[in-house]
Motif scaffolding. Sequence first.
Motif, PDB file in Angstrom:
ATOM      1  N   PRO A  25       0.834  -1.211   0.000  1.00 19.23           N
ATOM      2  CA  PRO A  25       0.000   0.000   0.000  1.00 19.23           C
ATOM      3  C   PRO A  25       0.867   1.258   0.000  1.00 19.23           C
ATOM      4  O   PRO A  25       1.954   1.280   0.573  1.00 19.23           O
ATOM      5  CB  PRO A  25      -0.813  -0.125   1.297  1.00 19.23           C
ATOM      6  CG  PRO A  25       0.022  -1.000   2.180  1.00 19.23           C
ATOM      7  CD  PRO A  25       0.723  -1.966   1.265  1.00 19.23           C
ATOM      8  N   SER A  26       0.368   2.280  -0.645  1.00 17.25           N
ATOM      9  CA  SER A  26       1.086   3.556  -0.674  1.00 17.25           C
ATOM     10  C   SER A  26       0.079   4.688  -0.787  1.00 17.25           C
ATOM     11  O   SER A  26      -1.103   4.478  -1.072  1.00 17.25           O
ATOM     12  CB  SER A  26       2.067   3.605  -1.846  1.00 17.25           C
ATOM     13  OG  SER A  26       1.371   3.541  -3.081  1.00 17.25           O
ATOM     14  N   THR A  27       0.588   5.899  -0.586  1.00 13.07           N
ATOM     15  CA  THR A  27      -0.216   7.108  -0.701  1.00 13.07           C
ATOM     16  C   THR A  27       0.246   7.884  -1.921  1.00 13.07           C
ATOM     17  O   THR A  27       1.436   7.894  -2.245  1.00 13.07           O
ATOM     18  CB  THR A  27      -0.071   7.968   0.563  1.00 13.07           C
ATOM     19  OG1 THR A  27      -0.536   7.217   1.686  1.00 13.07           O
ATOM     20  CG2 THR A  27      -0.861   9.265   0.458  1.00 13.07           C
ATOM     21  N   SER A  28      -0.675   8.537  -2.597  1.00 10.27           N
ATOM     22  CA  SER A  28      -0.300   9.285  -3.807  1.00 10.27           C
ATOM     23  C   SER A  28      -0.872  10.688  -3.776  1.00 10.27           C
ATOM     24  O   SER A  28      -1.887  10.970  -3.129  1.00 10.27           O
ATOM     25  CB  SER A  28      -0.780   8.552  -5.064  1.00 10.27           C
ATOM     26  OG  SER A  28      -2.199   8.470  -5.095  1.00 10.27           O
ATOM     27  N   PRO A 101       4.445   6.109   3.035  1.00  9.10           N
ATOM     28  CA  PRO A 101       5.156   6.019   1.754  1.00  9.10           C
ATOM     29  C   PRO A 101       4.347   6.730   0.676  1.00  9.10           C
ATOM     30  O   PRO A 101       3.144   6.507   0.538  1.00  9.10           O
ATOM     31  CB  PRO A 101       5.234   4.513   1.498  1.00  9.10           C
ATOM     32  CG  PRO A 101       4.085   3.936   2.265  1.00  9.10           C
ATOM     33  CD  PRO A 101       3.896   4.816   3.469  1.00  9.10           C
ATOM     34  N   VAL A 102       5.014   7.596  -0.078  1.00  7.54           N
ATOM     35  CA  VAL A 102       4.296   8.484  -1.000  1.00  7.54           C
ATOM     36  C   VAL A 102       4.846   8.359  -2.416  1.00  7.54           C
ATOM     37  O   VAL A 102       6.056   8.303  -2.636  1.00  7.54           O
ATOM     38  CB  VAL A 102       4.410   9.953  -0.522  1.00  7.54           C
ATOM     39  CG1 VAL A 102       3.948  10.918  -1.598  1.00  7.54           C
ATOM     40  CG2 VAL A 102       3.591  10.145   0.748  1.00  7.54           C
ATOM     41  N   CYS A 103       3.933   8.344  -3.372  1.00  7.00           N
ATOM     42  CA  CYS A 103       4.266   8.423  -4.797  1.00  7.00           C
ATOM     43  C   CYS A 103       3.625   9.683  -5.360  1.00  7.00           C
ATOM     44  O   CYS A 103       2.452   9.966  -5.087  1.00  7.00           O
ATOM     45  CB  CYS A 103       3.749   7.184  -5.529  1.00  7.00           C
ATOM     46  SG  CYS A 103       4.045   7.216  -7.307  1.00  7.00           S
ATOM     47  N   LEU A 104       4.397  10.445  -6.114  1.00  8.36           N
ATOM     48  CA  LEU A 104       3.914  11.706  -6.679  1.00  8.36           C
ATOM     49  C   LEU A 104       3.669  11.532  -8.172  1.00  8.36           C
ATOM     50  O   LEU A 104       4.568  11.127  -8.917  1.00  8.36           O
ATOM     51  CB  LEU A 104       4.934  12.818  -6.444  1.00  8.36           C
ATOM     52  CG  LEU A 104       5.363  13.044  -4.990  1.00  8.36           C
ATOM     53  CD1 LEU A 104       6.414  14.144  -4.919  1.00  8.36           C
ATOM     54  CD2 LEU A 104       4.164  13.392  -4.117  1.00  8.36           C
ATOM     55  N   LEU A 105       2.463  11.853  -8.613  1.00  7.01           N
ATOM     56  CA  LEU A 105       2.103  11.763 -10.027  1.00  7.01           C
ATOM     57  C   LEU A 105       2.049  13.184 -10.566  1.00  7.01           C
ATOM     58  O   LEU A 105       1.148  13.960 -10.231  1.00  7.01           O
ATOM     59  CB  LEU A 105       0.759  11.056 -10.189  1.00  7.01           C
ATOM     60  CG  LEU A 105       0.654   9.686  -9.504  1.00  7.01           C
ATOM     61  CD1 LEU A 105      -0.725   9.076  -9.713  1.00  7.01           C
ATOM     62  CD2 LEU A 105       1.728   8.748 -10.016  1.00  7.01           C
ATOM     63  N   ASP A 106       3.019  13.532 -11.407  1.00  7.64           N
ATOM     64  CA  ASP A 106       3.242  14.925 -11.799  1.00  7.64           C
ATOM     65  C   ASP A 106       2.924  15.149 -13.274  1.00  7.64           C
ATOM     66  O   ASP A 106       3.090  14.251 -14.109  1.00  7.64           O
ATOM     67  CB  ASP A 106       4.704  15.290 -11.523  1.00  7.64           C
ATOM     68  CG  ASP A 106       4.918  16.792 -11.390  1.00  7.64           C
ATOM     69  OD1 ASP A 106       3.967  17.555 -11.633  1.00  7.64           O
ATOM     70  OD2 ASP A 106       6.043  17.185 -11.038  1.00  7.64           O
ATOM     71  N   ARG A 125       8.174   8.304   3.557  1.00  5.94           N
ATOM     72  CA  ARG A 125       9.169   7.898   2.557  1.00  5.94           C
ATOM     73  C   ARG A 125       8.674   8.272   1.174  1.00  5.94           C
ATOM     74  O   ARG A 125       7.572   7.902   0.783  1.00  5.94           O
ATOM     75  CB  ARG A 125       9.403   6.391   2.624  1.00  5.94           C
ATOM     76  CG  ARG A 125      10.404   5.873   1.591  1.00  5.94           C
ATOM     77  CD  ARG A 125      10.694   4.401   1.824  1.00  5.94           C
ATOM     78  NE  ARG A 125       9.507   3.580   1.642  1.00  5.94           N
ATOM     79  CZ  ARG A 125       9.136   3.055   0.457  1.00  5.94           C
ATOM     80  NH1 ARG A 125       9.855   3.291  -0.627  1.00  5.94           N
ATOM     81  NH2 ARG A 125       8.054   2.295   0.390  1.00  5.94           N
ATOM     82  N   LEU A 126       9.507   9.018   0.462  1.00  7.12           N
ATOM     83  CA  LEU A 126       9.163   9.407  -0.898  1.00  7.12           C
ATOM     84  C   LEU A 126       9.626   8.291  -1.844  1.00  7.12           C
ATOM     85  O   LEU A 126      10.807   8.166  -2.156  1.00  7.12           O
ATOM     86  CB  LEU A 126       9.831  10.731  -1.257  1.00  7.12           C
ATOM     87  CG  LEU A 126       9.425  11.364  -2.591  1.00  7.12           C
ATOM     88  CD1 LEU A 126       7.915  11.547  -2.664  1.00  7.12           C
ATOM     89  CD2 LEU A 126      10.120  12.705  -2.768  1.00  7.12           C
ATOM     90  N   ALA A 127       8.667   7.482  -2.287  1.00  8.24           N
ATOM     91  CA  ALA A 127       9.005   6.289  -3.071  1.00  8.24           C
ATOM     92  C   ALA A 127       9.431   6.635  -4.488  1.00  8.24           C
ATOM     93  O   ALA A 127      10.287   5.960  -5.071  1.00  8.24           O
ATOM     94  CB  ALA A 127       7.813   5.336  -3.100  1.00  8.24           C
ATOM     95  N   GLY A 128       8.835   7.668  -5.076  1.00 11.68           N
ATOM     96  CA  GLY A 128       9.196   8.018  -6.438  1.00 11.68           C
ATOM     97  C   GLY A 128       8.203   8.964  -7.072  1.00 11.68           C
ATOM     98  O   GLY A 128       7.184   9.331  -6.469  1.00 11.68           O
TER      99      GLY A 128
END
Length: 317
Positions: A25-28, A101-106, A125-128
């Motif tokens: 699981p992660s947050t976005s 844990p975070v994923c950024l969709l840019d 944690r910045l995953a990517g």
Amino acid sequence: METFERARLDAYFTRIAAQFAPAEPSTSFLITHLLAERPAFVRAVAAMTRLAAVLPKPKSIHPAARHEVEQTLPVDTLSRDLFKEPDTALNYFESRAAGEPVCLLDVGGYFAPTIAEVHSRFTGRLAGIVEDTQNGHRRYQDLDKLPCPVVSVARSPLKDPEDYLVGQSVVFSTEAVMRGRGDILHGRPALVIGFGKLGSSIARLLHAKGVQVTVFDVDPVRRTQALSQGFTPTLRLPLRLSHHGGHWRPPDRGGVRCRLAQGRRDRRPTASGAHRGGAGLNVPFSPAALAARQGRPRLCLTCDTSATSSRSTATCP
């Protein structure tokens, strides 16, 4: 959108979300063009991650789409200033996803200016990062070092159909503007500034409509490509292009802008394309090109501001 079109989109994204469900699981955080068809995509992202916030690009918000998304997800106001200063950016991420844990969709490199410091100070944690555009690709490429993985789809072959369709949309909209002025495209001279993915698409579509296409690009390889495809390459511009003044300013980094411009007859304007380091490209206007216009406005389409920069770019590893 029609009901059956919405149903098709929902079914497609439901299959994608099920097929590529993440192992952990992660947050976005999602930056997107919140247009009429976009809620289906947003729902798919929310099904695969805990979507902490949707940040719609300011000039791409469909009111009904925003209202639909707001019913189930937080929608925040997006601006460059939000991620310009490290403390402001960090406070925002901590308020929405502290310790996760975070994923950024840019889309456009919004997170790039402060990403290094956010990565080092964030309690989670910045995953990517996933970047969708050429503009954003360059912003991350300009960083000295990437603190986390950045997956850029800007130069993926999967973007080629989109580039063609964007070019088609630009030509369609330009023709609509001209028809509103009581004019037509056919037989007119056009200058396409930048012969990248969008510029080449626009040039071909204009040519198909009987337009006399000239292509400006400082890259000799792109000029050769334009010549081989039947266009007239040039290093002379009939406008003054400047990031610090002048009567027309192109987009800061990439993007598409269209303008019908009538050159002045009482002086010889220059083209000034600012690039890194503050230097400029100053090219005298061609009198022959002015005479060829015969008093008619020239259609100018700026497709890639890197066309006015002598600095080449390379794909991130």
